[in-house]
Design an enzyme around this catalytic site. Structure first.
Site, PDB file in Angstrom:
ATOM      1  N   SER A   1     -14.977 -15.907  17.849  1.00  0.00           N
ATOM      2  CA  SER A   1     -14.948 -17.177  18.580  1.00  0.00           C
ATOM      3  C   SER A   1     -13.547 -17.531  19.075  1.00  0.00           C
ATOM      4  CB  SER A   1     -15.496 -18.307  17.708  1.00  0.00           C
ATOM      5  OG  SER A   1     -14.701 -18.449  16.549  1.00  0.00           O
ATOM      6  N   HIS A   2     -12.530 -16.881  18.546  1.00  0.00           N
ATOM      7  CA  HIS A   2     -11.174 -17.112  19.055  1.00  0.00           C
ATOM      8  C   HIS A   2     -10.497 -15.795  19.429  1.00  0.00           C
ATOM      9  CE1 HIS A   2     -11.978 -21.002  17.215  1.00  0.00           C
ATOM     10  NE2 HIS A   2     -11.072 -21.477  18.026  1.00  0.00           N
TER      11      HIS A   2
ATOM     12  N   HIS B   1      -8.528 -28.487  22.891  1.00  0.00           N
ATOM     13  CA  HIS B   1      -8.732 -27.927  21.560  1.00  0.00           C
ATOM     14  C   HIS B   1      -9.181 -26.481  21.596  1.00  0.00           C
ATOM     15  CE1 HIS B   1      -9.536 -27.488  17.380  1.00  0.00           C
ATOM     16  NE2 HIS B   1      -8.723 -28.504  17.218  1.00  0.00           N
TER      17      HIS B   1
ATOM     18  N   ARG C   1     -21.501 -22.775  18.627  1.00  0.00           N
ATOM     19  CA  ARG C   1     -21.848 -22.627  20.028  1.00  0.00           C
ATOM     20  C   ARG C   1     -21.514 -21.223  20.519  1.00  0.00           C
ATOM     21  NH1 ARG C   1     -23.328 -26.193  23.775  1.00  0.00           N
ATOM     22  NH2 ARG C   1     -23.087 -25.418  25.892  1.00  0.00           N
TER      23      ARG C   1
ATOM     24  N   GLU D   1     -21.622 -18.502  18.886  1.00  0.00           N
ATOM     25  CA  GLU D   1     -22.610 -17.508  18.447  1.00  0.00           C
ATOM     26  C   GLU D   1     -23.814 -17.485  19.388  1.00  0.00           C
ATOM     27  OE1 GLU D   1     -23.274 -17.297  13.989  1.00  0.00           O
ATOM     28  OE2 GLU D   1     -22.089 -19.119  14.116  1.00  0.00           O
TER      29      GLU D   1
ATOM     30  N   ARG E   1     -19.985 -13.709  -2.384  1.00  0.00           N
ATOM     31  CA  ARG E   1     -18.780 -13.460  -1.594  1.00  0.00           C
ATOM     32  C   ARG E   1     -17.961 -14.737  -1.459  1.00  0.00           C
ATOM     33  NH1 ARG E   1     -18.910  -9.016   1.816  1.00  0.00           N
ATOM     34  NH2 ARG E   1     -17.532 -10.093   3.258  1.00  0.00           N
TER      35      ARG E   1
END
Lengths: 344, 344
Positions: free
Chosen positions: A47-48, A120, A186, A188, A304
């Site tokens: 996502s980044h 952002h 979002r 994904e 995990r």
């Protein structure tokens, strides 16, 4: 057509920084965004990652983000530190204030960083990890744009409103989680749309409020909060603490402001930092040791810790480099050659 | 056998206070617990209602809670205020510190209240509502005793670890949520066990880690966190912030300390208070108005706000009084006549 290639973290930061500066960003803004994107690519946090260079450049071209803005620190010596982002990237605002936040948290025990008017693009895990790297516990949250229906509702109102937390560990990287308060991020849904895959049931409703597995219908309708009314409550809290409280936009205002969700949202963010040395002062207790005992008990029963996959990717990158796909290579090449003109 | 009866809030507080003081509690401790229980009964919040007098008295009899303890305020003028509960009830510790917390939050913008070594019988909604009644946003969290498996695990480790938030509203009671980070609260499973009802699927696993709908098997096994790995992460954060950070017990240590879950857990709690006037200072924004716009948008699409049911019960109690069932009446009568000797 270029092929898959391997790069180092430092090379990737420099390359991304160059792309942003050539596109009109100030060195301060360009370098800050480059570090976040290179970190996301290194950690396999899609996502980044590099594919998101495009949305950042589009936001610059549209003028909704001002990548020449100079973030202004407002510090009155209280536990609340503020940065006026002036519609520059959040990453630059955060970098400017992080040392002050850490110092104030050590001094007061507890401090808050308010970012206002930032484009952002921060990864909250990047930020709480940075706070935890300084020996502090960190909590971060922000709105986004209306995309999620509150539990029991059917229309977009809340953002995907990420919530993140970091805890320092004596040996190795911090305990960090960072999740969207929607069932899915979002990004994904966007990735599945690009891949032509359906989304799982329970992620979203369409524009009529009916359940859907079609990514396009989901993006046109409303996502659902995780965990029913509890997740919905947390998403609401994020709107209040990282919107109303700090005098910044709600997710609905962000959507009204931008008129869509294809650009980087401009809003505020709240980051809290807690100093264990101050909070545990006078107690016969060792916060670090107690944290480790908890983590051992979690992994000891086969569960995990969040971020383990990200840290594993980071370790691989440290020894084997970061692999860019042919598509990522081609995109970066286009941006290097043509700047903003390479945007569709 | 007594019949169902109607009482006022004030009468119920006085009656409960008398029961606790007669059983050996100090007036400070007895009154504080009485106010929480009467508020829970008034609001129809069963987990802190009259049926819970018993567990409080049992904890006093067992000596795990010291209802004569004098909570000690530790205030060094920083944003962190601490109360040493000395194993008295959390309710008394909270009452002592609330005015200082509110004053410090207005002064610094942000303040934290740490409760240490308290017999935890507080309703977090009661506390964040009290904070919000003073015009502040409040966040509260605490561990409990190991009862919940982390996502991906199968054995009890985390507590049901409640997390609560309150936001002041200009007209009427605050926006408040308070939920267990397990799918269900332990009290909800306990109530179904008493009623002989099964629990829904997805709430818990038995002692072998297999899914179960039997309340007894669930209480002997492990509950599951809400919202999968996200809820599990929040429950972990609660262990870290309201346990390790503040130099107090983890849920596992609480269970080891008490040897079971039939008594009030003794541990710490963390409460944060945020002053909107300070956080929004210098911004062209009105936090209260923005909050109201959000709440209107939520209810406007048919979704509920948390606590609405509780506030409706409170309104009914204000006009019609609080109804105690015949069983509740009988139990209170027994405690009034026989004190701790009425305990099974």
């Amino acid at each position: 057509m270029p092929e898959e290639s391997v790069t180092s973290f430092e090379e990737l930061v420099a390359r991304l920084r160059r792309i942003f500066v050539n596109a009109g960003a100030s060195p301060q803004q360009g370098a800050a965004v480059a570090r976040v994107i290179a970190s996301g690519e290194r950690d396999g946090a899609k996502s980044h990652s590099v594919y998101r260079v495009e949305v950042c450049l589009k936001s610059m071209r549209a003028g909704t983000v001002d990548a020449t803005a100079v973030p202004e620190l407002r510090d009155d010596g209280s536990p609340i530190i503020r940065v006026l982002g002036n519609r520059g990237f959040s990453c630059a605002a955060f970098e400017l204030a992080l040392p002050v936040l850490a110092e104030r948290a050590r001094q007061c025990g507890l401090a808050a960083l308010v970012l206002n008017d930032v484009g952002h693009f921060s990864a909250l895990w990047y930020e709480v990890e940075s706070v935890a790297d300084r020996g502090l516990a960190g909590m971060a949250m922000c709105p986004s744009y209306s995309a999620v229906a509150p539990a029991g509702g059917s229309r977009p109102l809340l953002g995907t409103n990420p919530f993140a937390f970091g805890w320092p560990r004596p040996d190795g990287p911090p305990y960090v989680f960072d999740f969207a308060t929607s069932v899915a991020a979002r990004g994904e849904i966007e990735l599945r749309r690009r891949a032509g895959d359906p989304i799982p049931e329970g992620w979203a409703v369409d524009a009529d409020g009916a359940p859907t597995t079609d990514p396009d219908a989901a993006l046109a309708g409303a996502m659902l909060p995780f965990g029913g009314h509890k997740g919905s409550a947390i998403a609401t809290m994020v709107e209040l603490l990282a919107g109303a409280l700090i005098g910044d936009m709600s997710s609905r205002e962000v959507l009204d402001d931008l008129g869509g969700t294809s650009l980087v949202p401009v809003h505020g963010e709240l980051i809290l930092a807690f100093d264990p040395a101050r909070f545990a002062a006078g107690r016969d207790a060792d916060p670090a040791r107690q944290g480790e005992a908890l983590f051992e008990a979690i992994t000891g029963q086969g569960a995990r810790l969040p971020s383990m996959r990200r840290y594993a990717a980071r370790e691989r990158a440290a020894t084997q480099g970061i692999t860019l796909t042919a598509e990522e290579q081609a995109q970066l090449n286009r941006f290097e050659e043509h700047g903003l003109d390479a945007l569709s």
